[in-house]
Design an enzyme around this catalytic site. Sequence first.
Site, PDB file in Angstrom:
ATOM      1  N   PHE A 156       0.847  -1.191   0.000  1.00 35.78           N
ATOM      2  CA  PHE A 156       0.000   0.000   0.000  1.00 35.78           C
ATOM      3  C   PHE A 156       0.887   1.246   0.000  1.00 35.78           C
ATOM      4  O   PHE A 156       1.866   1.333   0.749  1.00 35.78           O
ATOM      5  CB  PHE A 156      -0.888   0.026   1.237  1.00 35.78           C
ATOM      6  CG  PHE A 156      -2.207  -0.684   1.070  1.00 35.78           C
ATOM      7  CD1 PHE A 156      -2.543  -1.301  -0.116  1.00 35.78           C
ATOM      8  CD2 PHE A 156      -3.136  -0.694   2.102  1.00 35.78           C
ATOM      9  CE1 PHE A 156      -3.768  -1.948  -0.273  1.00 35.78           C
ATOM     10  CE2 PHE A 156      -4.355  -1.323   1.957  1.00 35.78           C
ATOM     11  CZ  PHE A 156      -4.674  -1.960   0.773  1.00 35.78           C
ATOM     12  N   LYS A 157       0.536   2.214  -0.856  1.00 33.14           N
ATOM     13  CA  LYS A 157       1.203   3.515  -0.832  1.00 33.14           C
ATOM     14  C   LYS A 157       0.304   4.471  -0.034  1.00 33.14           C
ATOM     15  O   LYS A 157      -0.691   4.960  -0.541  1.00 33.14           O
ATOM     16  CB  LYS A 157       1.438   4.045  -2.246  1.00 33.14           C
ATOM     17  CG  LYS A 157       2.264   5.314  -2.269  1.00 33.14           C
ATOM     18  CD  LYS A 157       2.460   5.836  -3.686  1.00 33.14           C
ATOM     19  CE  LYS A 157       3.451   6.986  -3.688  1.00 33.14           C
ATOM     20  NZ  LYS A 157       3.129   8.064  -2.754  1.00 33.14           N
ATOM     21  N   TYR A 158       0.693   4.708   1.201  1.00 33.32           N
ATOM     22  CA  TYR A 158      -0.154   5.486   2.102  1.00 33.32           C
ATOM     23  C   TYR A 158      -0.074   6.980   1.799  1.00 33.32           C
ATOM     24  O   TYR A 158       0.943   7.485   1.311  1.00 33.32           O
ATOM     25  CB  TYR A 158       0.253   5.221   3.552  1.00 33.32           C
ATOM     26  CG  TYR A 158      -0.019   3.806   3.993  1.00 33.32           C
ATOM     27  CD1 TYR A 158      -1.240   3.425   4.518  1.00 33.32           C
ATOM     28  CD2 TYR A 158       0.963   2.817   3.864  1.00 33.32           C
ATOM     29  CE1 TYR A 158      -1.488   2.115   4.912  1.00 33.32           C
ATOM     30  CE2 TYR A 158       0.729   1.510   4.245  1.00 33.32           C
ATOM     31  CZ  TYR A 158      -0.501   1.161   4.766  1.00 33.32           C
ATOM     32  OH  TYR A 158      -0.741  -0.137   5.152  1.00 33.32           O
TER      33      TYR A 158
END
Length: 742
Positions: free
Chosen positions: A339-341
């Site tokens: 996940f790219k937060y």
Amino acid sequence: MFQEMPTYPQLVVDPSLLEVDPEIWHPNKPIQYSFLAHALSTLTTTRSRIAIINILTNTLRVILKTHPPSLLPSLYLLSNTLSPAYESIELGLGYAVILKAIQHVSGLPSGALKRLYAKTGDPGDVAFEAKSNVRTLIPHPPLLITGVYDSMLKIARAKGQGAAKQKQSIVEKLLVAARGEEVRFLVRTLFQNLRVGAVRTSILTALARAMVMTPLTIMRDVTPSDLSYYASDTLVAAVRELSFSKSSGKKIKVEDAEDPSKILADKFVTAEALLKRVFVQHPNYDHIAKALVDTGLDGLAEHVPLTIGIPLHPTLGSPTRSLDEIYDRLENLSFAAEFKYDGQRAEIHGWKSSSDGSVLVKIFSRHLEDMTDKYPDIVQLVQDIFTSNSDLQSFIIDTEIVAIDPRNGELRTFQELSARARKDVQMTEIKIAVCVFAFDLLYLDGQILLQDPFRKRRTLLRTRLPPVIPEWKGAARLDHVRSVESEAGREAIEEFWQEAVDSRVEGLMVKLLDSGEILEEPSNKKDRSRRRPLPATYEPDKRTSAWLKLKKDYVTGLGDSLDLVPVGGWHGNGRKVQWWSPILLALYEPSSGKLVAMCKCMSGFSDVFYKAMTEKYADESENCSRQNLWNVDTGGFKPQVYFKPQEVWEIRGADVTVSPVSVAGLRLVSQSRGLSLRFPRFIKVREDKNIEQASTPEFLAQMYRSQQGKGEKGGGMDDGELLDASLESEAQESEADLSNSS
């Protein structure tokens, strides 16, 4: 005793042709600031990268051979900084203080200075002309490079009551003693806008080359033949002789193995790679300059290693547009999708003090600013981690700090995280809880892990630093990024991607787990394809193909998420007449260090934002000028006012198009036209980025090629004109403004 202004030779020549004349530069004698001003003045006359590198190399070579203590101040003055980024030493000079000093020294009334400013458009030029008619009765000793830098530090350190007067007094003393070009560049330095093309990469390249050609002065108890990085006097003389022969028209055939120019060039390449590698892991000119003078290039890496408590530049990901592209790029190599937060990237250092065993913590932003004071809750989290793990001695982790709901840990928006205070935050003042999502481990218990594959680094991260959820709901948490590995199959990756699309994250980061090889297509169709290594190591300050960034924005249309810098504006029409609309936006060109305008934007702004922006860029303030003070290449755009570049905005658009007005990406796609963005729309201010991390022309050109490859021809040519009086656009924007304000 007063001395006449020295006359300096040309610095733009090839470094092998410049001889350091002892009659001009006396060994072990401090170097006058006029020499640095001469170098800066020469830099303003060219945009050629070769010329810039030659000028900087010759400048630093003279300093190294003549007065090594002047090296460190010169590096800072050339880079327009005073200290490493993480020390945050700033001049803190107001616009008015500098102008008052110029007025006091020159004796000109404010009206005359304003007329000069209207004529020249540059504060340095104003000071130069204002001082040119001043005659001092008492001669002043020449300014020295070391003295000017020390004065800048005194200005930065002046605090408390009376600091403004103290700073003005120091500025006036500098201006009184300054002569000729010194005046111009002193003032530009004070305004922190040198207007030269000397960016960090150029300075490091020049410093490496200057060191290669300066073995005799700085080395102790060794001879040049012992040093693999250095060029002997014999080699330099051979290069000079070959150059003279070629310039006289003689045809000389030299075998590659014996060509002195190639031997010297190879030494340059090796030294440049070493110095840049050291700098991105240890970005501190103080330490690097000392090591270079004391031990030379051979001992540099040993004396200036990656060090706990000093930030290293982060690895950057390369954008992609689809999962298909990712599988095509990585072929059958194993990868992890994470996940790219949507938070703030942070490099967190934690270590036990060797003296008393206390736990020390430092938190750095992606552009190396120390933000430890902003996150006392994370400092407490790290200290608790060490307390609960007695075997742990030290670590550096790469993370994303994300705002969360303290009750259940649900993700919150980046805007909520931005609402936290930035400096000297007290635990009792914290209202926005955060989670530290760790995704890489760079250093553990004294061991540097950068050259280990990502699979090993990730395993160590997960086993040595497990998730932490404190009992107190408002405390900071530690967790690992959510991820899935390619071994789970493409269907699992696609499901994970869909989950990212449906959640409050920006997209995915896809990272190579183990080093391998990929097929590289040649730029020339006549060449054969070849396989090249793709390491899964951590590469500071590089945009690597081993980290691929797949954002939701890239997939839901053209890669319409660009990071652009507002550099100018026009007066609006209709109800926007009191605001700036449209706004001129620019890309950052790394090779020149300049901003290049590419499009106008007038969509996506709320009324509240318009008002705040108009206050920030008030007409004729220090942030807004009728003249182009900040060296922005505007191409065919002619804004009514220019903004001081100081922030980055996230912008989305419909597609990239060629433009006869923009010069952004000129010659990357078309020899005669630049690139622009159709229907740009403001999304948010990127507070986690500085100007040098804005999108580049090469990135824009890559987006254009990708768009063309998919048959998306866009809306044709962009004529660079936006009408702000369209009834239809006004209605659409009014509706958007209302929704954004609510």
